[in-house]
Design a protein around this motif. Structure first.
Motif, PDB file in Angstrom:
ATOM      1  N   PRO A  34      -7.226   0.271 -12.239  1.00 33.24           N
ATOM      2  CA  PRO A  34      -8.230   0.821 -11.316  1.00 33.24           C
ATOM      3  C   PRO A  34      -7.781   0.611  -9.863  1.00 33.24           C
ATOM      4  O   PRO A  34      -7.104  -0.368  -9.544  1.00 33.24           O
ATOM      5  CB  PRO A  34      -9.484  -0.001 -11.612  1.00 33.24           C
ATOM      6  N   GLU A  35      -8.175   1.514  -9.000  1.00 30.81           N
ATOM      7  CA  GLU A  35      -7.757   1.441  -7.604  1.00 30.81           C
ATOM      8  C   GLU A  35      -8.183   0.135  -6.941  1.00 30.81           C
ATOM      9  O   GLU A  35      -7.438  -0.436  -6.140  1.00 30.81           O
ATOM     10  CB  GLU A  35      -8.306   2.638  -6.826  1.00 30.81           C
ATOM     11  N   SER A  36      -9.355  -0.378  -7.281  1.00 30.14           N
ATOM     12  CA  SER A  36      -9.811  -1.646  -6.695  1.00 30.14           C
ATOM     13  C   SER A  36      -8.883  -2.800  -7.090  1.00 30.14           C
ATOM     14  O   SER A  36      -8.684  -3.736  -6.318  1.00 30.14           O
ATOM     15  CB  SER A  36     -11.244  -1.955  -7.127  1.00 30.14           C
ATOM     16  N   PHE A  55      -5.617  -2.363  -7.734  1.00 32.49           N
ATOM     17  CA  PHE A  55      -4.375  -2.154  -6.984  1.00 32.49           C
ATOM     18  C   PHE A  55      -4.470  -2.858  -5.637  1.00 32.49           C
ATOM     19  O   PHE A  55      -3.535  -3.539  -5.208  1.00 32.49           O
ATOM     20  CB  PHE A  55      -4.084  -0.661  -6.794  1.00 32.49           C
ATOM     21  N   VAL A  56      -5.606  -2.728  -4.988  1.00 30.99           N
ATOM     22  CA  VAL A  56      -5.823  -3.391  -3.695  1.00 30.99           C
ATOM     23  C   VAL A  56      -5.638  -4.901  -3.847  1.00 30.99           C
ATOM     24  O   VAL A  56      -5.006  -5.550  -3.007  1.00 30.99           O
ATOM     25  CB  VAL A  56      -7.226  -3.049  -3.144  1.00 30.99           C
ATOM     26  N   LYS A  89      -0.984   4.188 -15.307  1.00 32.54           N
ATOM     27  CA  LYS A  89      -2.210   4.993 -15.388  1.00 32.54           C
ATOM     28  C   LYS A  89      -3.437   4.149 -15.723  1.00 32.54           C
ATOM     29  O   LYS A  89      -4.529   4.681 -15.842  1.00 32.54           O
ATOM     30  CB  LYS A  89      -2.059   6.079 -16.469  1.00 32.54           C
ATOM     31  N   ASN A 114       0.827  -1.216   0.000  1.00 27.41           N
ATOM     32  CA  ASN A 114       0.000   0.000   0.000  1.00 27.41           C
ATOM     33  C   ASN A 114       0.856   1.259   0.000  1.00 27.41           C
ATOM     34  O   ASN A 114       0.497   2.264  -0.613  1.00 27.41           O
ATOM     35  CB  ASN A 114      -0.957   0.000   1.192  1.00 27.41           C
ATOM     36  N   LYS A 155       1.759   2.983  -3.382  1.00 24.17           N
ATOM     37  CA  LYS A 155       0.669   3.427  -4.246  1.00 24.17           C
ATOM     38  C   LYS A 155       0.989   4.711  -5.015  1.00 24.17           C
ATOM     39  O   LYS A 155       0.753   4.786  -6.232  1.00 24.17           O
ATOM     40  CB  LYS A 155      -0.600   3.617  -3.415  1.00 24.17           C
ATOM     41  N   GLU A 156       1.510   5.712  -4.361  1.00 22.90           N
ATOM     42  CA  GLU A 156       1.794   6.982  -5.033  1.00 22.90           C
ATOM     43  C   GLU A 156       2.800   6.771  -6.168  1.00 22.90           C
ATOM     44  O   GLU A 156       2.600   7.249  -7.284  1.00 22.90           O
ATOM     45  CB  GLU A 156       2.328   8.011  -4.038  1.00 22.90           C
ATOM     46  N   TRP A 208       3.473   3.900  -7.678  1.00 28.32           N
ATOM     47  CA  TRP A 208       2.871   3.005  -8.666  1.00 28.32           C
ATOM     48  C   TRP A 208       2.092   3.789  -9.715  1.00 28.32           C
ATOM     49  O   TRP A 208       2.246   3.591 -10.910  1.00 28.32           O
ATOM     50  CB  TRP A 208       1.955   1.997  -7.958  1.00 28.32           C
ATOM     51  N   TYR A 209       1.253   4.701  -9.246  1.00 27.75           N
ATOM     52  CA  TYR A 209       0.388   5.438 -10.169  1.00 27.75           C
ATOM     53  C   TYR A 209       1.123   6.518 -10.966  1.00 27.75           C
ATOM     54  O   TYR A 209       0.573   7.058 -11.914  1.00 27.75           O
ATOM     55  CB  TYR A 209      -0.831   5.989  -9.450  1.00 27.75           C
TER      56      TYR A 209
END
Length: 139
Positions: free
Chosen positions: A23-25, A27-28, A20, A9, A12-13, A15-16
């Motif tokens: 989706p965030e879901s 990534f989780v 691009k 987690n 995350k910053e 990674w993105y």
């Protein structure tokens, strides 16, 4: 010093900045299922790889990307080799990946032993793109 770790987690910053499309879901799920890696050089993140299971039984590299400023230093090869080794240890006999035919990544994968194995042509309105070519490799 080079390290490759499962995505967390806390990544995350970073990674993105490189990915691009995820989706965030999802990534989780990559964090939860350990289906993503971050490559660090001297504790600085410089690259990512994420995958899933194609046909629910064959590892498929969805994204391999090294920061633009860090490319051409062998980091992509290190990441893909790390992933392939882990997939082999998990009992998989082959892996897949894909890239668009207008991207140079196909040459990178071929140098690593991947072979062309098909493609998809997308002509649906709003989804048009050059052919997506698939490559496979026996482990």
């Amino acid at each position: 010093m080079i390290q490759i770790e499962y995505v967390k987690n806390d990544d995350k910053e970073f990674w993105y900045k490189l990915d691009k499309h995820l989706p965030e879901s999802e990534f989780v799920k990559k964090v939860r299922d350990k289906q993503g890696y971050v490559l660090f050089v001297d504790s600085k993140p410089v690259g990512i790889l994420r995958y899933n299971l194609f046909w629910d039984n064959t590892p498929f590299c969805n994204m391999l990307f090294i920061d633009w400023n860090e490319q051409k230093k062998g980091y992509g090869k290190l990441l893909i080799n790390h992933w392939e080794k882990e997939m082999k240890q998990l009992g998989y006999g082959m892996v897949f990946t894909s890239t668009r035919v207008d991207e140079s990544a196909q040459h990178f994968y071929r140098k690593l032993g991947y072979q062309d194995c098909g493609g998809i042509v997308m002509t649906l309105p709003g989804y048009e793109q050059p052919m997506e070519m698939f490559l496979s490799k026996s482990l």
